[in-house]
Design an enzyme around this catalytic site. Structure first.
Site, PDB file in Angstrom:
ATOM      1  CB  THR A  57     -20.591  54.861  64.045  1.00 37.81           C
ATOM      2  OG1 THR A  57     -21.875  55.458  64.051  1.00 37.81           O
ATOM      3  CG2 THR A  57     -19.633  55.875  63.447  1.00 37.81           C
ATOM      4  CG  ASP A  58     -25.769  54.080  62.326  1.00 39.22           C
ATOM      5  OD1 ASP A  58     -25.124  54.794  63.124  1.00 39.22           O
ATOM      6  OD2 ASP A  58     -26.984  53.831  62.479  1.00 39.22           O
ATOM      7  CD  GLU A  59     -23.604  58.984  65.109  1.00 38.25           C
ATOM      8  OE1 GLU A  59     -23.265  60.166  64.982  1.00 38.25           O
ATOM      9  OE2 GLU A  59     -23.848  58.454  66.207  1.00 38.25           O
ATOM     10  CE  LYS A  73     -15.529  55.067  64.763  1.00 36.38           C
ATOM     11  NZ  LYS A  73     -14.615  54.240  65.604  1.00 36.38           N
ATOM     12  CE1 TYR A  86     -17.647  58.627  67.234  1.00 26.43           C
ATOM     13  CE2 TYR A  86     -19.875  58.809  66.346  1.00 26.43           C
ATOM     14  CZ  TYR A  86     -18.839  58.040  66.855  1.00 26.43           C
ATOM     15  OH  TYR A  86     -18.993  56.672  66.965  1.00 26.43           O
TER      16      TYR A  86
HETATM   17  N1  NAD Z   1     -21.889  53.531  71.371  1.00 29.29           N
HETATM   18  C1  NAD Z   1     -22.464  53.344  70.192  1.00 29.29           C
HETATM   19  O1  NAD Z   1     -23.685  53.408  70.076  1.00 29.29           O
HETATM   20  C2  NAD Z   1     -21.617  52.982  68.987  1.00 29.29           C
HETATM   21  C3  NAD Z   1     -22.276  52.585  67.820  1.00 29.29           C
HETATM   22  C4  NAD Z   1     -21.503  52.200  66.712  1.00 29.29           C
HETATM   23  C5  NAD Z   1     -20.123  52.247  66.772  1.00 29.29           C
HETATM   24  N2  NAD Z   1     -19.511  52.669  67.929  1.00 29.29           N
HETATM   25  C6  NAD Z   1     -18.027  52.669  67.939  1.00 29.29           C
HETATM   26  O2  NAD Z   1     -17.637  51.643  68.843  1.00 29.29           O
HETATM   27  C7  NAD Z   1     -16.444  52.024  69.523  1.00 29.29           C
HETATM   28  C8  NAD Z   1     -16.661  51.945  71.023  1.00 29.29           C
HETATM   29  O3  NAD Z   1     -17.737  52.798  71.385  1.00 29.29           O
HETATM   30  P1  NAD Z   1     -18.158  52.956  72.912  1.00 29.29           P
HETATM   31  O4  NAD Z   1     -19.555  53.454  72.932  1.00 29.29           O
HETATM   32  O5  NAD Z   1     -17.815  51.742  73.651  1.00 29.29           O
HETATM   33  O6  NAD Z   1     -17.185  54.139  73.350  1.00 29.29           O
HETATM   34  P2  NAD Z   1     -16.759  54.624  74.802  1.00 29.29           P
HETATM   35  O7  NAD Z   1     -16.599  56.099  74.699  1.00 29.29           O
HETATM   36  O8  NAD Z   1     -17.660  54.057  75.836  1.00 29.29           O
HETATM   37  O9  NAD Z   1     -15.323  53.935  75.027  1.00 29.29           O
HETATM   38  C9  NAD Z   1     -14.185  54.338  74.322  1.00 29.29           C
HETATM   39  C10 NAD Z   1     -12.976  53.704  75.005  1.00 29.29           C
HETATM   40  O10 NAD Z   1     -11.800  54.088  74.261  1.00 29.29           O
HETATM   41  C11 NAD Z   1     -10.808  54.516  75.158  1.00 29.29           C
HETATM   42  N3  NAD Z   1      -9.974  55.515  74.484  1.00 29.29           N
HETATM   43  C12 NAD Z   1     -10.327  56.757  74.065  1.00 29.29           C
HETATM   44  N4  NAD Z   1      -9.282  57.385  73.508  1.00 29.29           N
HETATM   45  C13 NAD Z   1      -8.235  56.515  73.549  1.00 29.29           C
HETATM   46  C14 NAD Z   1      -6.879  56.582  73.129  1.00 29.29           C
HETATM   47  N5  NAD Z   1      -6.386  57.679  72.564  1.00 29.29           N
HETATM   48  N6  NAD Z   1      -6.095  55.493  73.307  1.00 29.29           N
HETATM   49  C15 NAD Z   1      -6.582  54.363  73.894  1.00 29.29           C
HETATM   50  N7  NAD Z   1      -7.851  54.263  74.348  1.00 29.29           N
HETATM   51  C16 NAD Z   1      -8.669  55.326  74.178  1.00 29.29           C
HETATM   52  C17 NAD Z   1     -11.564  55.106  76.341  1.00 29.29           C
HETATM   53  O11 NAD Z   1     -10.767  55.119  77.529  1.00 29.29           O
HETATM   54  C18 NAD Z   1     -12.758  54.164  76.444  1.00 29.29           C
HETATM   55  O12 NAD Z   1     -12.463  53.054  77.269  1.00 29.29           O
HETATM   56  C19 NAD Z   1     -16.084  53.414  69.014  1.00 29.29           C
HETATM   57  O13 NAD Z   1     -15.105  53.275  68.026  1.00 29.29           O
HETATM   58  C20 NAD Z   1     -17.387  53.946  68.438  1.00 29.29           C
HETATM   59  O14 NAD Z   1     -17.136  54.840  67.384  1.00 29.29           O
HETATM   60  C21 NAD Z   1     -20.226  53.038  69.032  1.00 29.29           C
END
Ligand code: NAD
Length: 353
Positions: free
Chosen positions: A133-135, A162, A158
Site C-alpha cells: 500500500t501507499d500508506e 505492511k 496497519y
Molecule cells: N484495499 C485497498 O485500497 C488496498 C490498497 C493498496 C494495497 N492493498 C493491499 O492489497 C491486499 C488486499 O487488500 P484487500 O482490500 O483485497 O483486502 P481484504 O481485507 O478485502 O482481503 C484480505 C483477504 O486476505 C485473507 N486473509 C486475511 N488473513 C489471512 C491469513 N492469515 N491467511 C490467509 N488469508 C488471510 C482474508 O480472508 C481476505 O480474503 C492487502 O495486502 C492490502 O494491504 C489494499
C-alpha cells in the site's frame, strides 16, 4: 503459469482471480483463510473453471503452506492476504502483526525453500509478488507525491505492519537473491469491497437512511483507483517487471473524503430518486477523527507508466458510477457478507479497551 494468489477471496484478490480466469490461460490457486473479509461468493463466476483451485489455508500455518507448495508446484506467488482495515488495526493491532508480518515471513520462507530446489529454468522465471500500500509512506502536505524513492514513515498499526512486510520481502531479495517484485498502490474502490471501507459503507448507509460518518472535517485527501485497473497493473508487474523492482500504482484521482461522499450522495439521488432519504447529503454526520489519521496521499505512477505502459482505464467519474450501480444490483452479496458480526458500527475510534 500456475500462480498461488493469497487473499484471493478478498476485495482485490478476487478481482485479480476473475481477470486471470476470464482473460488468460493461467491456472490459479486461491490460498485464503476466509476471515470476515474473505468471501467465496465473490468468485462464483469463475469457481467452476478447472483452472481455479481453492485452498482454505491460513498463512500463519507453515505446515499447510508447505503442503500447498508441494501439491501445486507453482510458477509464481502473488501475495495479497492481509488484515487490511486501518480502523481494526487501531482496536486490535496483534492480528495485523501476526498475519501481515509473521504470515509474510512464513510465506517467504516456504516459497524460498520451494524455489531453491527448482530446476534452473523454473528457478529463473519464478516470481514472488508482494502487494502493498501507499500508506507505508506516511502522509503528505498539500503538495508533492509518493515516488518509489520516498522513505517509509507509516502512521497506523496497519501501515506499520505492511511496511515491515515490505522490508522483509526486499531483504529476502538482497540476502538470498530471492526473485521478488513489490507494488504499492493507492486506495482501491469497486464492487465486492467489504462494507467497512469508505465507499461501500457510505453507499449502503445512505440507502438504508443511516448516518454517513465523516471522520474529522473530511478534508483528508486520497488517490482513488478502480480495482480492475489495479488488478491489470498487478498482472503486468508479475509478468513483465524485472526482479527486485518496486512500482507505485495510482489513479491520478485525488479527492477529499468529503468530496467522495458528496459524489456518492448525488449519484444516489439520481439513481434512486424515489428513496425517502433523498437528498442523501442530509445523512452526513461529522464524527471524531481517526487517531493518527494521515492528511494526504498522492501517488506518482510515472515509473509503471513508462516502464510497463500501464495506465488506468477508468476515470473516477466512470468508475464510481459503475461501482454505485454494482452495490445497487448486488444487495444479496452485501447482505451475505454482513451476516457475521460486522454491522457497519464505528471501529477504530481509539476508545475500545
Ligand atoms: N484495499 C485497498 O485500497 C488496498 C490498497 C493498496 C494495497 N492493498 C493491499 O492489497 C491486499 C488486499 O487488500 P484487500 O482490500 O483485497 O483486502 P481484504 O481485507 O478485502 O482481503 C484480505 C483477504 O486476505 C485473507 N486473509 C486475511 N488473513 C489471512 C491469513 N492469515 N491467511 C490467509 N488469508 C488471510 C482474508 O480472508 C481476505 O480474503 C492487502 O495486502 C492490502 O494491504 C489494499
Amino acid at each position: 503459469m500456475k500462480i498461488i494468489i493469497t487473499g484471493g477471496a478478498g476485495f482485490i484478490g478476487s478481482a485479480v482471480i476473475r481477470q486471470y480466469i476470464q482473460d488468460t490461460n493461467h491456472e490459479i490457486v486461491n490460498l485464503d483463510a476466509l476471515t470476515y473479509a474473505g468471501n467465496l461468493e465473490s468468485l462464483e463466476s469463475v469457481s467452476g473453471d478447472t483452472r481455479y483451485h481453492f485452498e482454505h489455508v491460513d498463512i500463519r500455518d507453515v505446515d499447510e503452506l508447505k503442503r500447498v507448495f508441494e501439491q501445486h508446484q507453482p510458477d509464481a506467488v502473488m501475495h495479497l492476504a492481509a488484515e487490511s482495515h486501518v480502523d481494526r488495526s487501531i482496536d486490535g493491532p496483534a492480528d495485523f502483526i501476526q498475519t501481515n508480518i509473521v504470515g509474510t515471513l512464513n510465506l517467504l520462507e516456504v516459497s524460498r525453500s520451494y524455489w531453491t530446489q527448482l530446476d534452473e529454468g523454473r528457478k529463473a522465471s519464478f516470481r514472488f509478488h508482494h502487494v502493498s500500500t501507499d500508506e507505508v509512506y506516511g502522509d503528505l502536505d498539500e503538495t508533492g507525491m509518493f515516488t518509489e524513492e520516498t522513505s517509509y514513515e507509516p502512521s497506523s498499526p496497519y501501515s506499520a505492519s505492511k511496511a515491515s512486510s515490505d522490508h522483509l520481502v526486499r531483504a529476502w531479495n538482497r540476502t538470498y537473491g530471492f526473485p521478488i517484485v513489490i507494488t504499492n498502490c493507492s486506495n482501491n474502490y469497486g464492487g465486492y469491497q467489504f462494507p467497512e471501507k469508505l465507499i461501500p459503507l457510505v453507499t449502503l448507509n445512505a440507502l438504508d437512511g443511516k448516518p454517513i460518518p465523516i471522520y474529522g472535517t473530511g478534508e483528508q485527501v486520497r488517490d482513488w483507483l478502480h480495482v480492475d485497473d489495479h488488478a491489470r497493473a498487478l498482472r503486468l508487474v508479475l509478468e513483465k517487471a524485472e526482479v527486485g523492482q518496486t512500482y507505485n500504482i495510482g489513479g491520478h484521482n485525488e479527492k477529499t473524503n468529503l468530496e467522495v461522499v458528496k459524489i456518492i450522495c448525488s449519484l444516489l439521488n439520481k439513481l434512486v430518486p424515489n428513496s425517502p432519504y433523498v437528498p442523501h447529503e442530509s445523512l452526513i454526520t461529522y464524527v471524531a477523527d481517526r487517531p493518527g489519521h494521515d492528511m494526504r496521499y498522492a501517488i506518482d505512477a510515472s515509473k509503471i507508466e513508462n516502464d510497463l505502459g500501464w495506465t488506468p482505464d477508468e476515470t473516477f467519474e466512470t468508475g464510481i458510477e459503475k461501482t454505485i450501480k454494482w452495490y445497487l444490483d448486488n444487495s444479496e452479496w452485501c447482505q451475505h457478507v454482513q451476516d457475521g458480526s460486522y454491522q457497519r458500527e464505528r471501529l477504530g475510534s481509539g476508545d475500545k479497551k
